[in-house]
Design an enzyme around this catalytic site. Structure first.
Site, PDB file in Angstrom:
ATOM      1  N   LYS A  79      -5.949  -9.518  -6.273  1.00 50.17           N
ATOM      2  CA  LYS A  79      -5.704  -8.489  -7.283  1.00 50.17           C
ATOM      3  C   LYS A  79      -5.196  -9.133  -8.563  1.00 50.17           C
ATOM      4  O   LYS A  79      -4.404 -10.078  -8.519  1.00 50.17           O
ATOM      5  CB  LYS A  79      -4.687  -7.480  -6.733  1.00 50.17           C
ATOM      6  N   SER A 160      -3.817   1.899  -7.175  1.00 50.94           N
ATOM      7  CA  SER A 160      -4.272   1.035  -8.258  1.00 50.94           C
ATOM      8  C   SER A 160      -5.130  -0.132  -7.786  1.00 50.94           C
ATOM      9  O   SER A 160      -5.783  -0.794  -8.581  1.00 50.94           O
ATOM     10  CB  SER A 160      -3.060   0.466  -9.007  1.00 50.94           C
ATOM     11  N   SER A 184      -0.574   2.424  -3.557  1.00 51.05           N
ATOM     12  CA  SER A 184      -1.708   1.729  -4.171  1.00 51.05           C
ATOM     13  C   SER A 184      -2.457   0.775  -3.261  1.00 51.05           C
ATOM     14  O   SER A 184      -3.467   0.208  -3.664  1.00 51.05           O
ATOM     15  CB  SER A 184      -1.239   0.957  -5.417  1.00 51.05           C
TER      16      SER A 184
END
Length: 492
Positions: A79, A160, A184
């Site tokens: 990420k 997210s 998330s």
């Protein structure tokens, strides 16, 4: 033979051990898949094919010498919240520009120590603020799943960690790192038919992770199976003296817990999680999950978490307040984007105005307001008291049960743009997940069914602090009972 990119992390590891293929071959297959598919799904914002091949070659060399790590030769996606030395890291925000760290986050350093291979950096909501991956400066990620009756509608993979979830679901990496501040990891996992695991707060170091809300941010994996998530979590975790909240504890053998079984466990079902307007098929799946666990020897008990109804408003005071503090460092002066201005104040104002997206600005304004003189006691301190009450609810529940079973999200994946105009509707995505963050508890989401539109639905298991092993055991049992093996039909 199964395509190399379709392997689970565990199966790929076994294949490397058996010399069925090399890390170079495995990595090349993923590089090719990313090159072909990423322009459509937008899961990666930075790809590192050359670096990946160099890391794979080094891994194969180590294997020939007998030096094999727990993740030796396994290609992963990271990420874009994790600082990676020499590789652009932006949290998908314009304010960070082309920032390229000169240091490595502890979590990613642990992965490279254990032999993993970096495929690239994954898309996400800007500064991890969002539930649909629509706030990224690089544009939204497209969910590889489609509704059966309207396959031309682009769906969100959740947020997210939308890039992480989409990349795993579309076989663009074996597994991925993600982060969870209010859901998330777990909500994107539920939207994409993958497994998402948020460990206890403090299990994994936050050093080198770009901060959103420091008292709730936690690293974790998104993977194809419960076992894969346990394997990756084992490498991600560990004490780090550079993070004052990092727990100085031995990392358990998480993977060994997956097949431990649930016989004799008491599984709590919180009555407050039955929310108005929840689709019948999610309620039905929840009951099915209870039945599966009962069939395996667990006992279902009703529990009450009376302060759950205050969790969302509490979260959306505490998290923006911490974001307001954390994001004050982005002023256009030290790194990232700098806008022109005639005075220092103008440089600050213009850099932030141009660098931050609308959702980030909204949360900074909320956070600054609730921390301001005259409102601090009325909002922030009161929210912190509520947070304590929420944590106390869980402590009471643990007196009668070993883990909690809930839905992960109140609905399946929705279309891009369908909810983004209404922030309140978007925030409701987190209704089942934020409590675990507020209380610092471990939680896992696993896919268990498809809805009427052919989209995945997830079940969530929440456990005691530092008891990831129990939620992995429950998750493994549910995974075996559900037999979920659906994959998105390739339309890309």
């Amino acid at each position: 033979m199964t395509e190399l990119t379709e392997l689970t992390l565990s199966a790929a590891r076994d294949g490397l051990v058996a010399k069925a293929f090399s890390s170079v071959e495995l990595t090349a297959a993923f590089n090719d898949a990313i090159e072909a598919v990423n322009p459509i799904l937008n899961a990666y914002v930075t790809t590192t094919p050359q670096k990946a091949m160099e890391m794979a070659e080094a891994s194969d060399a180590r294997r020939r010498c007998g030096a094999v790590g727990p993740l030796e030769g396994l290609p992963l996606g990271i990420k874009d919240l994790y600082c990676t030395q020499g590789v652009r890291t932006t949290a998908c925000s314009r304010i960070l520009g082309e920032f390229t760290p000169t240091y490595e986050s502890t979590v990613t350093a642990n992965l490279w120590r254990d032999g993993a291979v970096l495929l690239g950096k994954l898309n996400m909501d800007e500064f991890a603020m969002g539930s649909s991956n629509e706030t990224s400066r690089f544009g939204p990620v497209i969910n590889p799943w489609k509704r059966q009756e309207s396959g031309n509608v682009a769906l969100t993979p959740g947020g997210s960690s939308g890039g992480s979830a989409a990349a795993v679901a579309a076989d663009l990496c074996l597994a991925a790192t993600a982060s969870d501040t209010g859901g998330s990891i777990r909500q994107p996992a539920a939207f994409t038919g993958t497994v998402g695991l948020k460990p206890t707060y403090g299990r994994a170091s936050r050093y080198g992770m770009i901060a959103f809300a420091s008292s709730m941010d936690q690293a974790g994996p998104i993977a194809k199976t419960v076992e894969d998530s346990a394997i990756l979590l084992g490498s991600m975790c560990g004490h780090d003296p550079r993070d004052s909240t990092s727990l100085s504890l031995e990392v358990p053998d998480f993977a060994a817990a997956v097949k431990r079984g649930v016989k004799g466990l008491k599984i709590g079902v919180p009555k407050e999680y039955r929310v108005d307007g929840m689709p019948d098929e999610i309620e039905k799946l929840w009951h099915q999950g209870m039945t599966w666990l009962q069939d395996l020897g667990a006992t279902i008990v009703d529990v009450s978490l009376p302060h759950t109804k205050y969790a969302l408003p509490c979260y959306y005071i505490v998290a923006p307040a911490e974001a307001s503090s954390n994001l004050a460092r982005y002023d256009g002066m030290r790194f990232g984007t700098r806008a022109a201005g005639d005075t220092l104040t103008e440089v600050y104002e213009q850099s932030r105005a141009q660098g931050f997206g609308n959702e980030v600005k909204r949360r900074i304004l909320i956070g600054t307001y609730v921390l301001s003189a005259g409102y601090y006691d009325a909002y922030y301190l009161r929210a912190q008291r509520v947070r304590t009450k929420i944590a106390d609810d869980f402590k009471q529940a643990w007196q009668v049960c070993d883990a909690l079973l809930t839905p992960t999200a109140p609905f399946a994946a929705f279309g891009i743009g369908e909810k983004s105009a209404d922030p309140i509707q978007m925030y409701l995505n987190d209704v089942f997940t934020v409590t675990a963050n507020l209380a610092g508890l471990p939680a896992i989401s696993l896919p268990a069914s498809l809805d009427a539109h052919g989209l995945p639905l997830g079940l969530q298991v929440i456990g005691r602090a530092l008891d990831e092993e129990t939620i992995l055991a429950v998750g493994g049992a549910l995974e075996a009972q559900a037999g979920f093996n659906a994959k998105p039909k390739k339309w890309w």
